[in-house]
Design a protein around this motif. Structure first.
Motif, PDB file in Angstrom:
ATOM      1  N   PRO A  11     -12.104 -29.215 -22.060  1.00  0.00           N
ATOM      2  CA  PRO A  11     -12.701 -30.514 -21.703  1.00  0.00           C
ATOM      3  C   PRO A  11     -14.194 -30.416 -21.411  1.00  0.00           C
ATOM      4  O   PRO A  11     -14.927 -31.393 -21.542  1.00  0.00           O
ATOM      5  N   GLY A  12     -14.641 -29.232 -20.993  1.00  0.00           N
ATOM      6  CA  GLY A  12     -16.056 -28.999 -20.718  1.00  0.00           C
ATOM      7  C   GLY A  12     -16.364 -27.533 -20.939  1.00  0.00           C
ATOM      8  O   GLY A  12     -15.455 -26.718 -21.120  1.00  0.00           O
ATOM      9  N   LEU A  54     -14.473 -27.347 -27.909  1.00  0.00           N
ATOM     10  CA  LEU A  54     -14.702 -28.431 -26.949  1.00  0.00           C
ATOM     11  C   LEU A  54     -13.950 -29.682 -27.384  1.00  0.00           C
ATOM     12  O   LEU A  54     -13.909 -30.012 -28.575  1.00  0.00           O
ATOM     13  N   VAL A  72      -9.310 -25.800 -18.325  1.00  0.00           N
ATOM     14  CA  VAL A  72     -10.221 -26.678 -17.587  1.00  0.00           C
ATOM     15  C   VAL A  72     -11.118 -25.839 -16.691  1.00  0.00           C
ATOM     16  O   VAL A  72     -10.649 -25.257 -15.705  1.00  0.00           O
ATOM     17  N   ALA A 126     -13.602 -30.394 -14.384  1.00  0.00           N
ATOM     18  CA  ALA A 126     -13.696 -31.339 -15.506  1.00  0.00           C
ATOM     19  C   ALA A 126     -12.427 -32.171 -15.574  1.00  0.00           C
ATOM     20  O   ALA A 126     -11.317 -31.628 -15.510  1.00  0.00           O
ATOM     21  N   HIS A 177      -7.843 -33.333 -10.473  1.00  0.00           N
ATOM     22  CA  HIS A 177      -8.649 -33.823 -11.599  1.00  0.00           C
ATOM     23  C   HIS A 177      -7.837 -33.898 -12.887  1.00  0.00           C
ATOM     24  O   HIS A 177      -8.368 -34.279 -13.932  1.00  0.00           O
TER      25      HIS A 177
END
Length: 321
Positions: A21-22, A40, A57, A61, A86
């Motif tokens: 995700p990041g 990504l 993750v 993120a 999250h």
């Protein structure tokens, strides 16, 4: 000569695909280099998204239902954090997607830090140091005495891997430990309170170590702070959302509670500016978890979970959602 993009893609072709995700933090990227094929989420085309079975993750993120919905074959979300608020729990439960975390890695460091905040607030360490640095010791005499740590009644909210270590450390100070958790821990030698308000009422210090869920969000409200009292101290190493932050600011300003040690906030990296001028508050930047040793531990746990998943073995740190 650097390999061409096509050559690099070919070299990664046989490696397990993991969606990000990041970006990964540098130490994690180096520790996992060569083992997996990372893409990504923002760069994943439809074919890549359709193939992915695992997400990694970094930090906090967000992993939303929308992201999960783009990955029809997803089976695993690997978090590098202790908390997993999250990540969309409901979406994972609906799909049977497993989630892992790194709470056991972080537990000793967070527990150490929580104790440090307890000591720093009760003994006014930061305020006394600032007094000295401003030259006031020589000019105005000694900084006023602050209260002792030993013998204090400490209530711990969340007696899991972190809270249990906080309890043991503060018990060694001679503190009287009690706790609130989802249910009593039969092996715990401490008094259990079924409500946070009741625990606060019987505590001099309230330490928050639990996960952030819809049930625990803003669990520390004005009623709890009033129960903790004008000499009471709140320490939070869990998540900022456990506390009604605006109410905490008001209670500190009005003297409803005596002080606070905060490592986490509701809208990080934003910190309520009113807190900066309060000498009965110790602040830090969500760093209780961060040591060189814990970073290496995260790399080891993430690697072990991904290796176990892709080889069909049991995960080592699965979270019960």
């Amino acid at each position: 000569m650097a390999p061409s993009p096509s050559a690099a893609a070919g070299a990664d072709a046989g490696k397990p695909l993991v969606i990000l995700p990041g970006p990964l933090f540098p130490e994690l990227a180096a520790g996992l280099d060569g083992r997996f094929r990372f893409v990504l989420a923002a760069d994943a085309d439809e074919g890549t998204a359709a193939e992915a079975r695992a997400v990694l993750v970094a930090a906090l993120a967000p992993v939303s239902a929308d992201l999960l919905g783009r990955l029809p074959k997803l089976e695993l979300v690997v978090a590098t954090s202790a908390g997993v608020d999250h990540i969309d729990h409901a979406a994972c439960r609906r799909r049977g997607i497993r989630v892992t975390n790194t709470s056991e890695v972080f537990a000793p460091d967070v527990a150490d830090y929580a104790v440090g905040l307890v000591v720093a607030v009760l003994r006014r360490v930061a305020a006394a140091e600032a007094y000295l640095r401003r030259g006031r010791w020589a000019a105005d005499g000694d900084y006023p005495p602050a209260t002792k740590v030993s013998g204090k009644r400490v209530g711990i909210v969340g007696l899991g891997s972190i809270g249990g270590l906080v309890a043991r450390r503060l018990a060694a100070f001679g503190c009287v430990i009690a706790y609130n958790s989802r249910s009593p821990k039969p092996s715990a030698p401490y008094k259990f309170y079924s409500s946070v308000r009741e625990l606060a009422e019987e505590s001099d210090v309230l330490v928050l170590c639990c996960a952030l869920t819809e049930e625990t969000r803003r669990m520390v409200n004005r009623e709890v702070m009033e129960a903790l009292g004008k000499d009471g101290v709140l320490v939070n190493v869990g998540r900022g959302g456990l506390v009604d932050e605006a109410e905490l600011v008001r209670c500190l300003r009005e003297g409803v509670v005596g002080g606070a040690g905060l490592d986490v906030y509701v809208n990080e990296p934003a910190v309520p500016p009113e807190l900066f001028g309060m000498d009965n508050v110790v602040l830090s930047d969500h760093r209780a978890v961060i040591t060189p040793e814990s970073i290496q531990g995260v790399i080891d746990v993430v690697k072990a979970n991904l290796d176990a998943f892709f080889s069909g073995k049991p995960l080592i740190s699965q979270v019960q959602l």
